[in-house]
Design a protein around this motif. Structure first.
Motif, PDB file in Angstrom:
ATOM      1  N   GLU A   1      12.096 -31.630  -8.875  1.00  0.00           N
ATOM      2  CA  GLU A   1      13.314 -32.060  -9.560  1.00  0.00           C
ATOM      3  C   GLU A   1      14.408 -31.009  -9.443  1.00  0.00           C
ATOM      4  O   GLU A   1      15.590 -31.330  -9.226  1.00  0.00           O
TER       5      GLU A   1
ATOM      6  N   ARG B   1      14.679 -25.312 -14.593  1.00  0.00           N
ATOM      7  CA  ARG B   1      16.022 -25.490 -15.160  1.00  0.00           C
ATOM      8  C   ARG B   1      16.863 -24.235 -14.954  1.00  0.00           C
ATOM      9  O   ARG B   1      18.047 -24.309 -14.609  1.00  0.00           O
TER      10      ARG B   1
ATOM     11  N   GLU C   1      15.944 -31.178  -6.043  1.00  0.00           N
ATOM     12  CA  GLU C   1      16.837 -32.330  -5.921  1.00  0.00           C
ATOM     13  C   GLU C   1      18.193 -32.050  -6.576  1.00  0.00           C
ATOM     14  O   GLU C   1      19.241 -32.360  -6.003  1.00  0.00           O
ATOM     15  N   HIS C   2      18.174 -31.440  -7.762  1.00  0.00           N
ATOM     16  CA  HIS C   2      19.427 -31.097  -8.445  1.00  0.00           C
ATOM     17  C   HIS C   2      20.253 -30.122  -7.613  1.00  0.00           C
ATOM     18  O   HIS C   2      21.469 -30.295  -7.449  1.00  0.00           O
TER      19      HIS C   2
ATOM     20  N   ALA D   1      13.256 -34.446  -1.502  1.00  0.00           N
ATOM     21  CA  ALA D   1      14.132 -33.833  -2.504  1.00  0.00           C
ATOM     22  C   ALA D   1      15.210 -32.975  -1.853  1.00  0.00           C
ATOM     23  O   ALA D   1      16.203 -32.649  -2.487  1.00  0.00           O
TER      24      ALA D   1
ATOM     25  N   MET E   1      11.256 -27.679 -15.895  1.00  0.00           N
ATOM     26  CA  MET E   1      11.642 -28.647 -14.864  1.00  0.00           C
ATOM     27  C   MET E   1      10.862 -28.297 -13.610  1.00  0.00           C
ATOM     28  O   MET E   1      10.893 -27.151 -13.164  1.00  0.00           O
ATOM     29  N   ASP E   2      10.131 -29.251 -13.036  1.00  0.00           N
ATOM     30  CA  ASP E   2       9.305 -28.916 -11.877  1.00  0.00           C
ATOM     31  C   ASP E   2      10.168 -28.627 -10.645  1.00  0.00           C
ATOM     32  O   ASP E   2      11.365 -28.924 -10.606  1.00  0.00           O
TER      33      ASP E   2
END
Length: 240
Positions: free
Chosen positions: A79, A52, A82-83, A111, A75-76
């Motif tokens: 993810e 994060r 991808e963000h 991702a 948050m891995d």
């Protein structure tokens, strides 16, 4: 210091590749920083220990490259990648892992990661990967190539590529950027992008890394020509 922003950010070099390190193990994080700092063309802009925070710092710092551990807390890394790729398409991500797993390689690629390295990679390969990705290419360590190929299914026969599309695919697999392909084929850069789009559609892939895997599997480019890891031009979604 976790979540730290380097002083280099305040005096950002116009020529260096600026890197954000996202790694939860302090010893590994410090080692990565030390290895990268030995190269005058690379600057560590910041570092963090969770996914994060990596997303937040990427927004704040706009680094050229994020070194992203896939097994981050909060948050891995998948993810977080991808963000970052969705919000900041100009920021490139090199995925890091301590264990080679074909599913992880493909998940990172899907991702949006354009680099994949094992944490035990030599310092020279680490710096080479960061520079390659920072320059708009993709680097996947040689040890991950076979795993990536295993994930490329050939259950259905892809639509046949035209002769020119095949030429473009071969050049992608050999690490040519769009401008280089356009120059060698004497066509416009936008035309190259159109060919890449057609190649994606016909092969049923979503990234250039996957397209290059098809080129290897089909025997269009010998694996020996990718001696320093699977290096191909950047993801299409960045350059189209």
């Amino acid at each position: 210091m976790v979540g730290a922003v380097s002083r280099a950010r305040r005096r950002r070099s116009p020529v260096a590749v600026h890197v954000l390190i996202a790694e939860d193990h302090a010893v590994v994080r410090e080692g990565l920083r030390a290895f990268l700092s030995l190269d005058g063309d690379i600057e560590v802009a910041g570092e963090t220990a969770n996914g994060r925070e990596a997303v937040r710092l990427a927004r704040e710092l706009s680094p050229d490259v994020v070194l992203m551990d896939l097994m981050l807390p909060v948050m891995d890394g998948i993810e977080a990648t991808e963000h970052i790729r969705q919000e900041l398409p100009e920021v490139r991500v090199v995925a890091l892992t301590s264990a080679l797993d074909g599913g992880a390689v493909m998940a990172a690629v899907r991702a949006g990661a354009t680099g994949f390295l094992l944490k035990n990679a030599e310092a020279d390969e680490l710096r080479h990967a960061v520079k390659a990705v920072g320059a708009g290419r993709t680097h996947v360590s040689s040890s991950a190539v076979a795993r990536l190929l295993d994930q490329v299914t050939d259950a259905t026969q892809p639509e046949r590529l035209t002769e020119r599309e095949t030429e473009v695919l071969v050049m992608l697999a050999r690490g040519k950027a769009n401008k280089e392909i356009a120059r060698e084929l004497r066509i416009g850069e936008q035309t190259v992008k159109t060919y890449v789009s057609h190649i994606f559609d016909k092969l049923g892939v979503h990234s250039r890394t996957q397209a290059v895997a098809h080129a290897l599997r089909l025997g269009l480019v010998p694996a020996g020509e990718l001696a320093r890891g699977l290096t191909a031009t950047d993801e299409f979604r960045w350059s189209a």
